[in-house]
Motif scaffolding. Structure first.
Motif, PDB file in Angstrom:
ATOM      1  N   ILE A 138       0.836  -1.205   0.000  1.00 27.14           N
ATOM      2  CA  ILE A 138       0.000   0.000   0.000  1.00 27.14           C
ATOM      3  C   ILE A 138       0.879   1.267   0.000  1.00 27.14           C
ATOM      4  O   ILE A 138       1.801   1.394   0.791  1.00 27.14           O
ATOM      5  N   GLY A 139       0.580   2.162  -0.940  1.00 31.78           N
ATOM      6  CA  GLY A 139       1.301   3.433  -1.034  1.00 31.78           C
ATOM      7  C   GLY A 139       2.553   3.378  -1.891  1.00 31.78           C
ATOM      8  O   GLY A 139       3.149   4.409  -2.181  1.00 31.78           O
ATOM      9  N   LYS A 140       2.962   2.194  -2.306  1.00 26.01           N
ATOM     10  CA  LYS A 140       4.167   2.069  -3.136  1.00 26.01           C
ATOM     11  C   LYS A 140       3.806   2.274  -4.606  1.00 26.01           C
ATOM     12  O   LYS A 140       2.645   2.263  -4.991  1.00 26.01           O
ATOM     13  N   GLY A 141       4.825   2.422  -5.439  1.00 24.22           N
ATOM     14  CA  GLY A 141       4.622   2.616  -6.869  1.00 24.22           C
ATOM     15  C   GLY A 141       5.652   1.825  -7.659  1.00 24.22           C
ATOM     16  O   GLY A 141       6.519   1.150  -7.086  1.00 24.22           O
ATOM     17  N   VAL A 142       5.570   1.915  -8.980  1.00 25.19           N
ATOM     18  CA  VAL A 142       6.504   1.210  -9.859  1.00 25.19           C
ATOM     19  C   VAL A 142       7.933   1.637  -9.532  1.00 25.19           C
ATOM     20  O   VAL A 142       8.217   2.813  -9.354  1.00 25.19           O
ATOM     21  N   GLY A 143       8.822   0.654  -9.428  1.00 22.43           N
ATOM     22  CA  GLY A 143      10.229   0.918  -9.126  1.00 22.43           C
ATOM     23  C   GLY A 143      10.554   0.768  -7.648  1.00 22.43           C
ATOM     24  O   GLY A 143      11.713   0.636  -7.279  1.00 22.43           O
ATOM     25  N   ASP A 144       9.533   0.785  -6.791  1.00 19.59           N
ATOM     26  CA  ASP A 144       9.761   0.628  -5.353  1.00 19.59           C
ATOM     27  C   ASP A 144      10.058  -0.834  -5.021  1.00 19.59           C
ATOM     28  O   ASP A 144       9.608  -1.753  -5.699  1.00 19.59           O
ATOM     29  N   THR A 145      10.826  -1.015  -3.964  1.00 17.47           N
ATOM     30  CA  THR A 145      11.122  -2.355  -3.450  1.00 17.47           C
ATOM     31  C   THR A 145      10.387  -2.515  -2.126  1.00 17.47           C
ATOM     32  O   THR A 145      10.357  -1.588  -1.316  1.00 17.47           O
ATOM     33  N   VAL A 146       9.792  -3.702  -1.934  1.00 22.98           N
ATOM     34  CA  VAL A 146       9.099  -3.976  -0.672  1.00 22.98           C
ATOM     35  C   VAL A 146       9.677  -5.226  -0.029  1.00 22.98           C
ATOM     36  O   VAL A 146      10.040  -6.173  -0.712  1.00 22.98           O
TER      37      VAL A 146
END
Length: 158
Positions: free
Chosen positions: A130-138
Motif C-alpha cells: 500500500i502506497g508504493k509505486g513502480v520501481g519501489d522495493t518492498v
C-alpha cells in the motif's frame, strides 16, 4: 460494526453464495432430515445426525454471509486510477531473489484467494505494498521467511 472493503465482483459472489445457501441448500438439507427421520430411531441414526450437522453448518455460513454483506463497503475498481498501490490495484511484482514474476490484486478479506491472484488488504504482502509505486522495493515477512519484491506494474480496472 466495521465496514469491510470489497470489490463489486466479490460482493456479487457473496450474494450468490447466500442465495444458493438459502434457496437450494436449505431445501436439500430439510429433505435429508425428513428422509432420515423416516428411518425411525433418531438416537442411533447416522444420516439424521449428519443432516442436522450439515444444517447447523449451512445456517452458520448464512449468518456469516449476511454479516459480511451488511458490513460491505463496495468499491468499484473500474473507477479507480493512479500510480500508487491501494485497494483494488492489480500489482505486478518481481521476486528479487528468483526473478519470478507474480501478479496480485488487492481485494477485501472475504474474496481473497491467493491461488487466483487475489490477496486480502489485511495480508502482510498487501500491507507492505500500500502506497508504493513502480520501481519501489518492498520487504515482506512471510511464513517461509523474508521476501523482497520490486514493483514493476500497477493498474486499476476490472
Amino acid at each position: 460494526m466495521d465496514k469491510v472493503p470489497i470489490t463489486v465482483r466479490g460482493f456479487a459472489a457473496l450474494e450468490e453464495e447466500l442465495k444458493h445457501r438459502q434457496q437450494v441448500e436449505r431445501q436439500r438439507i430439510v429433505a435429508a432430515i425428513a428422509e432420515a427421520r423416516a428411518h425411525g430411531d433418531l438416537s442411533e441414526n447416522a444420516e439424521y445426525h449428519a443432516a442436522k450437522e450439515a444444517q447447523s453448518h449451512n445456517e452458520g455460513r448464512v449468518m456469516e454471509l449476511e454479516s459480511m454483506i451488511a458490513r460491505a463497503e463496495i468499491i468499484d475498481v473500474a473507477k479507480l486510477s493512479g500510480n500508487k498501490i491501494k485497494f483494488g490495484a492489480t500489482v505486478k511484482l518481481v521476486d528479487e531473489d528468483t526473478e519470478e514474476e507474480k501478479t496480485y490484486q488487492i481485494v477485501g478479506e472475504p474474496e481473497a484467494d491467493v491461488h487466483a491472484g487475489r490477496v486480502s488488504i489485511t495480508s502482510p504482502i498487501a500491507r507492505a505494498l500500500i502506497g508504493k509505486g513502480v520501481g519501489d522495493t518492498v520487504e515482506v515477512t512471510t511464513p517461509g521467511g523474508g521476501k523482497s519484491y520490486e514493483v514493476v506494474g500497477v493498474q486499476f480496472g476490472g
